[in-house]
Design an enzyme around this catalytic site. Structure first.
Site, PDB file in Angstrom:
ATOM      1  N   LYS A  56      31.447   2.973  11.718  1.00  0.00           N
ATOM      2  CA  LYS A  56      30.230   2.532  12.409  1.00  0.00           C
ATOM      3  C   LYS A  56      30.244   3.082  13.816  1.00  0.00           C
ATOM      4  O   LYS A  56      31.245   2.941  14.532  1.00  0.00           O
ATOM      5  CB  LYS A  56      30.220   0.981  12.457  1.00  0.00           C
ATOM      6  CG  LYS A  56      28.985   0.417  13.145  1.00  0.00           C
ATOM      7  CD  LYS A  56      27.807   0.345  12.188  1.00  0.00           C
ATOM      8  CE  LYS A  56      26.478   0.148  12.900  1.00  0.00           C
ATOM      9  NZ  LYS A  56      25.829   1.442  13.262  1.00  0.00           N
TER      10      LYS A  56
ATOM     11  N   GLN B  12      35.334   3.759  19.877  1.00  0.00           N
ATOM     12  CA  GLN B  12      34.522   2.907  19.006  1.00  0.00           C
ATOM     13  C   GLN B  12      35.402   2.076  18.068  1.00  0.00           C
ATOM     14  O   GLN B  12      35.084   0.924  17.762  1.00  0.00           O
ATOM     15  CB  GLN B  12      33.579   3.803  18.188  1.00  0.00           C
ATOM     16  CG  GLN B  12      32.421   3.069  17.554  1.00  0.00           C
ATOM     17  CD  GLN B  12      31.258   2.854  18.516  1.00  0.00           C
ATOM     18  OE1 GLN B  12      30.859   3.763  19.224  1.00  0.00           O
ATOM     19  NE2 GLN B  12      30.724   1.648  18.550  1.00  0.00           N
TER      20      GLN B  12
ATOM     21  N   LYS C  17      36.611  -0.843  20.111  1.00  0.00           N
ATOM     22  CA  LYS C  17      35.454  -1.655  20.498  1.00  0.00           C
ATOM     23  C   LYS C  17      34.979  -2.492  19.316  1.00  0.00           C
ATOM     24  O   LYS C  17      34.758  -3.703  19.421  1.00  0.00           O
ATOM     25  CB  LYS C  17      34.328  -0.710  20.944  1.00  0.00           C
ATOM     26  CG  LYS C  17      33.042  -1.403  21.359  1.00  0.00           C
ATOM     27  CD  LYS C  17      31.854  -0.443  21.427  1.00  0.00           C
ATOM     28  CE  LYS C  17      32.117   0.749  22.319  1.00  0.00           C
ATOM     29  NZ  LYS C  17      30.866   1.496  22.624  1.00  0.00           N
TER      30      LYS C  17
ATOM     31  N   LYS D 264      31.714   8.248  15.043  1.00  0.00           N
ATOM     32  CA  LYS D 264      30.713   8.721  16.012  1.00  0.00           C
ATOM     33  C   LYS D 264      30.233  10.087  15.560  1.00  0.00           C
ATOM     34  O   LYS D 264      30.964  10.803  14.884  1.00  0.00           O
ATOM     35  CB  LYS D 264      31.352   8.840  17.404  1.00  0.00           C
ATOM     36  CG  LYS D 264      30.354   8.849  18.530  1.00  0.00           C
ATOM     37  CD  LYS D 264      29.975   7.450  18.936  1.00  0.00           C
ATOM     38  CE  LYS D 264      28.895   7.417  19.973  1.00  0.00           C
ATOM     39  NZ  LYS D 264      28.739   6.071  20.525  1.00  0.00           N
TER      40      LYS D 264
ATOM     41  N   ASP E  20      22.646   6.615  20.360  1.00  0.00           N
ATOM     42  CA  ASP E  20      23.472   6.781  21.571  1.00  0.00           C
ATOM     43  C   ASP E  20      22.604   7.652  22.487  1.00  0.00           C
ATOM     44  O   ASP E  20      21.367   7.650  22.328  1.00  0.00           O
ATOM     45  CB  ASP E  20      24.822   7.427  21.218  1.00  0.00           C
ATOM     46  CG  ASP E  20      25.848   7.317  22.353  1.00  0.00           C
ATOM     47  OD1 ASP E  20      26.523   6.291  22.458  1.00  0.00           O
ATOM     48  OD2 ASP E  20      25.973   8.271  23.165  1.00  0.00           O
TER      49      ASP E  20
ATOM     50  N   THR F 179      22.835  -3.810  24.121  1.00  0.00           N
ATOM     51  CA  THR F 179      23.962  -3.259  24.891  1.00  0.00           C
ATOM     52  C   THR F 179      23.851  -3.693  26.355  1.00  0.00           C
ATOM     53  O   THR F 179      24.822  -4.191  26.944  1.00  0.00           O
ATOM     54  CB  THR F 179      24.008  -1.722  24.781  1.00  0.00           C
ATOM     55  OG1 THR F 179      23.916  -1.368  23.397  1.00  0.00           O
ATOM     56  CG2 THR F 179      25.287  -1.175  25.370  1.00  0.00           C
TER      57      THR F 179
HETATM   58  P1  NDP Z   1      19.754   7.145  26.770  1.00  0.00           P
HETATM   59  O1  NDP Z   1      19.616   8.490  26.187  1.00  0.00           O
HETATM   60  O2  NDP Z   1      18.741   6.090  26.478  1.00  0.00           O
HETATM   61  O3  NDP Z   1      19.888   7.223  28.358  1.00  0.00           O
HETATM   62  C1  NDP Z   1      20.872   8.014  28.950  1.00  0.00           C
HETATM   63  C2  NDP Z   1      20.712   7.962  30.456  1.00  0.00           C
HETATM   64  O4  NDP Z   1      21.867   8.521  31.056  1.00  0.00           O
HETATM   65  C3  NDP Z   1      19.533   8.780  30.956  1.00  0.00           C
HETATM   66  O5  NDP Z   1      19.027   8.188  32.127  1.00  0.00           O
HETATM   67  C4  NDP Z   1      20.172  10.125  31.253  1.00  0.00           C
HETATM   68  O6  NDP Z   1      19.492  10.872  32.238  1.00  0.00           O
HETATM   69  C5  NDP Z   1      21.528   9.710  31.771  1.00  0.00           C
HETATM   70  N1  NDP Z   1      22.505  10.762  31.452  1.00  0.00           N
HETATM   71  C6  NDP Z   1      22.915  11.125  30.232  1.00  0.00           C
HETATM   72  N2  NDP Z   1      23.802  12.140  30.302  1.00  0.00           N
HETATM   73  C7  NDP Z   1      23.933  12.406  31.592  1.00  0.00           C
HETATM   74  C8  NDP Z   1      24.704  13.346  32.292  1.00  0.00           C
HETATM   75  N3  NDP Z   1      25.526  14.229  31.660  1.00  0.00           N
HETATM   76  N4  NDP Z   1      24.615  13.327  33.649  1.00  0.00           N
HETATM   77  C9  NDP Z   1      23.791  12.436  34.282  1.00  0.00           C
HETATM   78  N5  NDP Z   1      23.042  11.532  33.660  1.00  0.00           N
HETATM   79  C10 NDP Z   1      23.107  11.523  32.337  1.00  0.00           C
HETATM   80  O7  NDP Z   1      21.221   6.653  26.311  1.00  0.00           O
HETATM   81  P2  NDP Z   1      21.810   5.171  26.241  1.00  0.00           P
HETATM   82  O8  NDP Z   1      21.250   4.332  27.324  1.00  0.00           O
HETATM   83  O9  NDP Z   1      21.720   4.720  24.844  1.00  0.00           O
HETATM   84  O10 NDP Z   1      23.355   5.446  26.527  1.00  0.00           O
HETATM   85  C11 NDP Z   1      23.900   5.422  27.846  1.00  0.00           C
HETATM   86  C12 NDP Z   1      25.407   5.246  27.771  1.00  0.00           C
HETATM   87  O11 NDP Z   1      25.698   3.999  27.111  1.00  0.00           O
HETATM   88  C13 NDP Z   1      26.144   6.315  26.983  1.00  0.00           C
HETATM   89  O12 NDP Z   1      27.389   6.544  27.602  1.00  0.00           O
HETATM   90  C14 NDP Z   1      26.370   5.657  25.625  1.00  0.00           C
HETATM   91  O13 NDP Z   1      27.500   6.201  24.976  1.00  0.00           O
HETATM   92  C15 NDP Z   1      26.603   4.221  26.042  1.00  0.00           C
HETATM   93  N6  NDP Z   1      26.367   3.212  25.021  1.00  0.00           N
HETATM   94  C16 NDP Z   1      25.169   3.137  24.364  1.00  0.00           C
HETATM   95  C17 NDP Z   1      24.948   2.142  23.439  1.00  0.00           C
HETATM   96  C18 NDP Z   1      23.632   1.967  22.771  1.00  0.00           C
HETATM   97  O14 NDP Z   1      23.488   0.980  22.020  1.00  0.00           O
HETATM   98  N7  NDP Z   1      22.658   2.820  22.970  1.00  0.00           N
HETATM   99  C19 NDP Z   1      26.006   1.193  23.083  1.00  0.00           C
HETATM  100  C20 NDP Z   1      27.198   1.295  23.887  1.00  0.00           C
HETATM  101  C21 NDP Z   1      27.356   2.293  24.800  1.00  0.00           C
HETATM  102  P3  NDP Z   1      18.620  12.163  31.790  1.00  0.00           P
HETATM  103  O15 NDP Z   1      17.446  11.598  31.044  1.00  0.00           O
HETATM  104  O16 NDP Z   1      18.263  12.823  33.070  1.00  0.00           O
HETATM  105  O17 NDP Z   1      19.523  12.981  30.915  1.00  0.00           O
HETATM  106  O1  2IT Z   2      28.699   3.392  21.835  1.00  0.00           O
HETATM  107  C1  2IT Z   2      28.201   2.545  21.061  1.00  0.00           C
HETATM  108  O2  2IT Z   2      28.762   1.474  20.835  1.00  0.00           O
HETATM  109  C2  2IT Z   2      26.891   2.831  20.464  1.00  0.00           C
HETATM  110  N1  2IT Z   2      26.312   3.875  20.763  1.00  0.00           N
HETATM  111  C3  2IT Z   2      26.277   1.878  19.487  1.00  0.00           C
HETATM  112  C4  2IT Z   2      26.849   2.091  18.105  1.00  0.00           C
HETATM  113  C5  2IT Z   2      26.192   1.311  16.998  1.00  0.00           C
HETATM  114  O3  2IT Z   2      26.600   1.569  15.856  1.00  0.00           O
HETATM  115  O4  2IT Z   2      25.328   0.463  17.231  1.00  0.00           O
END
Ligand code: NDP
Ligand code: 2IT
Length: 441
Positions: free
Chosen positions: A87, A108, A111, A123, A163, A207
């Protein structure tokens, strides 16, 4: 001993910088566990844990709106299924490579164990860059990606989610193609679906909300809460937006957030309705938000320059380094909660630890997303759908449980208040126990 193990992992996985970093961070915490239970070293548990069960790399050809063809690379790393089916999310970002997907799959695994739900770790993703692509291009890419990936998935095998670069739009296109190829309405094969077609209430929020619940629990151990505190967040995507929303609900003021081009500051608080409109609906840049709200936009700067009591990195790996940590400490930060995966560099963590700042590592603090994915799987398995309130209440309980588990585990190993040690050891103990029970596989 641990150094030797790490050396072997380095040599077996050359060039995978982020994977090395994630492995070292866990191994470094496990010294006291091996001191008490040296037999674990004889069973090659660490070697087995660091070797994914399966790694899939595939070609993703697609054509853009002008008819030009492109070829991207797709990945799915099925890391560990001792506790349940693989997952974990899918990331679409040009920086994606095997080492990044392996670091994310490795994190993951621990976690998912911490959530207490029956889910293993995996992943995937692609080096595809969705920026500037039309809906039709995104759809064609997702269809091509799923045309290979589908054969590796299944509700009892591997269940992807979102993600970076993968949200409900992409999950929709991926689910549609899976359904078409297999002729099965198998809701439990993907999470993060729309609520109308098998998704869970509160998954989009989970999240960010969970991160803030975890951070509030950390503050509580020092007799503090979020009320009246200034919160600075990096990123302005799914995790960042809902972290700001929950922080506001708990009385804090989110005053700054960023994207890869810069950051905005607004002392009276970020206008979340406008931010959602700009970032989630229009998929525009953060500078556009600043233009419309009148907030100050700092092009290219570091969001950690903005003084705050609570900092929540919610963008990407290694985005908060030693200098950023020094600046945050100097400005009086009390708590840092990682919404992103591994956003703080090892030297950044050291600065925060030395300054006695509360620090919630990603594999614990951001587990609310995947935990709610597991709740979505539960609903799918029973063909049920729960209310927002019920789902959020479950999420809050799970985050409090994870906080308690990390806290007591750190105490049990003589590291009170060290959530990094607590999360790594507790996650390891859960996965290790299941692996040992299931024999040498
Ligand atoms: P989104 O794609 O919704 O948002 C990502 C954000 O981070 C954007 O604002 C983006 O800016 C910025 N960003 C991404 N890459 C870079 C980079 N290399 N340098 C600077 N800014 C960057 O993603 P999520 O919000 O879903 O994910 C954000 C983080 O949270 C990730 O690390 C992900 O692994 C983690 N995460 C996500 C989960 C989920 O349920 N979605 C669960 C647990 C963790 P821009 O648009 O300019 O690229
Ligand atoms: O980093 C993470 O935990 C996620 N992007 C969410 C994974 C999931 O299966 O909901």
């Amino acid at each position: 001993m641990i150094e030797k193990l790490y050396d072997r992992i380095l040599h077996r996985n050359p060039g995978e910088r982020e994977f090395h970093q994630a492995v070292w961070e866990v191994l470094e915490s496990l010294g006291p566990v091996f001191a008490r239970r040296p037999e674990l070293l004889d069973e090659s548990l660490v070697e087995r844990l660091c070797e994914p069960e399966r790694q899939i790399i595939f070609r993703v050809p697609w054509s853009d709106d002008s008819g030009r063809t492109h070829v991207n690379r797709g990945f799915r790393v099925e890391f560990n299924s001792a506790l349940g089916p693989y997952k974990g999310g899918l990331r679409f970002h040009p920086s994606v490579n095997l080492g990044i997907i392996k670091f994310l799959g490795f994190e993951q695994t621990f976690k998912n164990a911490l959530t207490g739900m029956p889910i293993g770790g995996g992943k995937g993703g692609s080096d595809f860059d969705p920026k500037g692509r039309s809906d039709a291009e995104i759809m064609r890419f997702c269809q091509s990606f799923m045309t290979e990936l589908y054969r590796h998935l299944g509700e009892y095998t591997d269940i992807p989610a979102g993600d970076i670069g993968v949200g409900s739009r992409e999950i929709g296109y991926l689910f549609g193609q899976y359904r078409r190829i297999t002729n099965r309405w198998e809701a439990g094969v993907l999470t993060g679906k729309g609520v109308l077609w098998g998704g869970s209430q509160a998954r989009a929020e989970a999240t960010g909300y969970g991160l803030v619940v975890f951070t509030a629990e950390m503050l509580k151990t020092r007799g503090e809460d979020l009320d009246g505190k200034r919160v600075v967040v990096s990123g302005s995507g799914n995790v960042a937006i809902y972290a700001m929303e929950k922080a506001r609900q708990l009385g804090a003021t989110p005053i700054a957030c960023s994207d890869s081009s810069g950051y905005v500051v607004e002392e009276k608080g970020i206008d979340l309705d406008l931010l959602k409109q700009v970032k989630l609906t229009e998929r525009a840049r953060l500078s556009e938000y600043a233009e419309r709200s009148g907030a100050r936009f700092v092009s290219g700067g570091r969001v950690w320059e903005v003084p705050c009591e609570v900092a929540l990195p919610c963008a990407t790996q290694n985005e908060l380094d030693e200098d950023d940590a020094v600046r945050l400490v100097r400005n009086g930060v009390q708590a840092v909660g990682e919404g992103a995966n591994m956003p703080t560099t090892p030297s950044g963590i050291k600065v925060l630890r030395d300054a006695d700042v509360l620090f919630g590592p990603g594999k614990a603090a951001n587990a609310g997303g995947v935990a709610t994915s597991a709740l979505e799987m539960q609903q799918n398995a029973s063909r049920d759908s729960w209310s927002f309130e019920h789902t959020e209440a479950r999420l809050t309980e799970i985050m409090q449980h994870i906080h308690g588990l990390c806290h007591t585990t750190a105490e049990r190993y003589g590291r009170p208040g060290d959530y990094v040690a607590g999360a790594n050891i507790a996650g390891f103990e859960l996965v290790e126990e299941a692996m040992v029970a299931q024999g040498l596989i």
